[in-house]
Design an enzyme around this catalytic site. Structure first.
Site, short mmCIF file in Angstrom:
data_model
loop_
_atom_site.label_atom_id
_atom_site.label_comp_id
_atom_site.label_asym_id
_atom_site.label_seq_id
_atom_site.Cartn_x
_atom_site.Cartn_y
_atom_site.Cartn_z
NE ARG A 184 0.06 1.77 3.34
CZ ARG A 184 1.10 2.70 3.50
NH1 ARG A 184 2.58 2.39 3.25
NH2 ARG A 184 0.83 3.85 3.67
N GLY A 185 0.32 2.54 -0.29
CA GLY A 185 0.87 3.72 -0.35
C GLY A 185 1.07 3.76 -1.76
CB ALA A 186 0.25 6.93 -3.80
CD GLN A 221 -2.68 2.81 6.74
OE1 GLN A 221 -3.24 3.42 8.01
NE2 GLN A 221 -3.44 2.63 5.84
CG ASN A 276 -2.25 11.54 2.54
OD1 ASN A 276 -1.68 10.69 1.85
ND2 ASN A 276 -1.70 11.86 3.73
CG ASP A 329 -3.09 8.14 -1.34
OD1 ASP A 329 -2.77 7.02 -1.68
OD2 ASP A 329 -2.84 8.82 -0.15
O1 MRU Z 1 -4.32 3.35 2.47
P1 MRU Z 1 -2.99 3.41 2.20
O2 MRU Z 1 -2.14 2.89 3.24
O3 MRU Z 1 -2.61 3.08 0.90
O4 MRU Z 1 -2.85 5.10 2.19
C1 MRU Z 1 -1.60 5.80 2.04
C2 MRU Z 1 -1.42 7.05 2.14
O5 MRU Z 1 -2.34 8.06 2.23
C3 MRU Z 1 -0.11 7.70 1.93
O6 MRU Z 1 -0.11 8.76 2.71
C4 MRU Z 1 -0.09 8.21 0.27
O7 MRU Z 1 -0.28 7.15 -0.24
C5 MRU Z 1 1.12 8.68 0.09
S1 MRU Z 1 2.63 7.31 0.18
C6 MRU Z 1 3.93 7.97 -0.20
#
Ligand code: MRU
Length: 342
Positions: A32-34, A180, A231, A221
């Site tokens: 996970r994470g963009a 997270q 985000n 995101d």
């Molecule tokens: O649901 P997630 O854990 O994928 O959400 C991630 C976030 O909101 C992060 O802040 C975002 O993706 C940036 S990651 C560099």
């Protein structure tokens, strides 16, 4: 990919066998994470290419378009997923034979991942210039190396500052409901021996009002062309609290997170996830076994939007690989038009 569902209790590598397995890893948040989702999508297209066993180019294109649809249907908010898949797909569908297309798929998926990691390292360099010695920084969710190919976005400046011997302290929002912050950001900072404390999401205002927070850095995101930023849920609240307490609020994100098709935050699709993420919690018991525990009454349901949109007016600046830009249409248009690679 690192299995982020098991951290911080277990460090395991998840090996995805094929593009359907990869799609499931994105949907269930093993990864996970963009930016990490983006690179995973790029490799998913490469897996789909390699899984094609025939040499008919039209059938190959159809197969890739089917895989693209499935990978893009996993999670709706992170722009990087769509950016990365489109990048590899566009590179391979111009081929005149399947064998070349397969080679190109692997080559460009790897190039995409390396390019994105380099963007995040450069974001770290620019962001490090904002950080002075002995500063306290608050961050929300995990926008670290785990959420990217490497370095992170919001955590990249903090890492680089630490590598440059600056003394930084990080307030880590736990980031309910999937924690997270607690399970991933705290783990990364501990690995790097960067001083930090986990705080309840609801305690950020308390520490800002006490003047304990010098600035906030979060990831993103999807960023709209007017500077509105999507985000992790809870980011908007932190931005409003930061403004109220005159605390600078920075967003860190690479080009792949900017969406030229979203004019404002209203255009950004917000993922709704399972209510179970709120009704249950995960942790390890005395035998170090990961356990799922219900924390809500059986009769209760829950609502679980996974992201929110912070309007541009609450954002001090966006830290990109090109430096800090204002969250405004003109500067963003210049940034996305002046793209440096893909
Ligand atoms: O649901 P997630 O854990 O994928 O959400 C991630 C976030 O909101 C992060 O802040 C975002 O993706 C940036 S990651 C560099």
């Amino acid at each position: 990919m690192i299995n982020q569902q098991l951290l911080p209790h277990k460090f395991e590598i998840y090996r995805s066998k094929n593009y359907l397995d990869t799609a499931n890893a994105i949907k269930t948040m093993i990864v996970r994470g963009a930016p990490a989702i983006g690179a995973t999508g790029a490799f998913g297209i490469a897996q789909a290419a390699l899984e094609f066993k025939d040499d008919n180019l039209d059938d190959f294109k159809e197969h890739i378009e089917k895989a693209e649809k499935i990978l893009k249907s996993t999670r709706p908010t992170a722009n990087d997923l769509f950016y990365a898949i489109d990048f590899v797909r566009n590179k391979i569908l111009n081929n005149f034979n399947v064998e070349n297309a397969k080679k190109d798929a692997v080559k460009f998926a790897n190039e995409y991942a390396d390019w994105n990691a380099e963007l995040c390292r450069t974001i770290g360099e620019h962001g490090n210039n904002l950080i002075k010695n002995n500063q306290n920084i608050l961050t929300h969710c995990n926008a670290g190396a785990l959420a990217c190919v490497d370095f992170g976005t919001a955590l990249s400046p903090i890492r680089i500052a630490h590598y440059n011997k600056k003394n930084v302290f990080v307030y880590v929002d736990e980031t309910r409901p999937r924690n997270q912050g607690t399970s991933l950001t705290a783990w990364e900072l501990a690995q790097e021996k960067i001083s930090h404390s986990i705080i309840a999401d609801n305690a950020a205002g308390f520490f800002m009002k006490k003047g304990k927070v010098d600035f906030v850095i979060v990831g993103a995101d999807r960023i709209a062309m007017n500077g509105d930023v999507a985000n992790k849920i809870g980011t908007y609240e932190k931005a409003v609290l930061a403004k109220e307490n005159n605390v600078p609020f920075y967003v860190a994100a690479p080009l792949s997170t900017f969406d030229i098709n979203s004019k404002t935050g209203e255009d950004i699709p917000i993922e709704e996830r399972s209510e179970d993420e709120l009704l249950y919690i995960y942790g390890i018991d005395e035998n170090k076994t990961i356990k799922k525990i219900r924390i809500a009454p059986e009769e209760s349901s829950a609502k679980n939007p996974a992201f929110d949109v912070t309007p541009a007016r609450y954002i001090t600046g966006i830290i990109t690989e090109k430096g800090v830009i204002k969250p405004a249409r003109e500067e963003i248009m210049k940034f996305v038009e002046n793209k440096n690679a893909y």
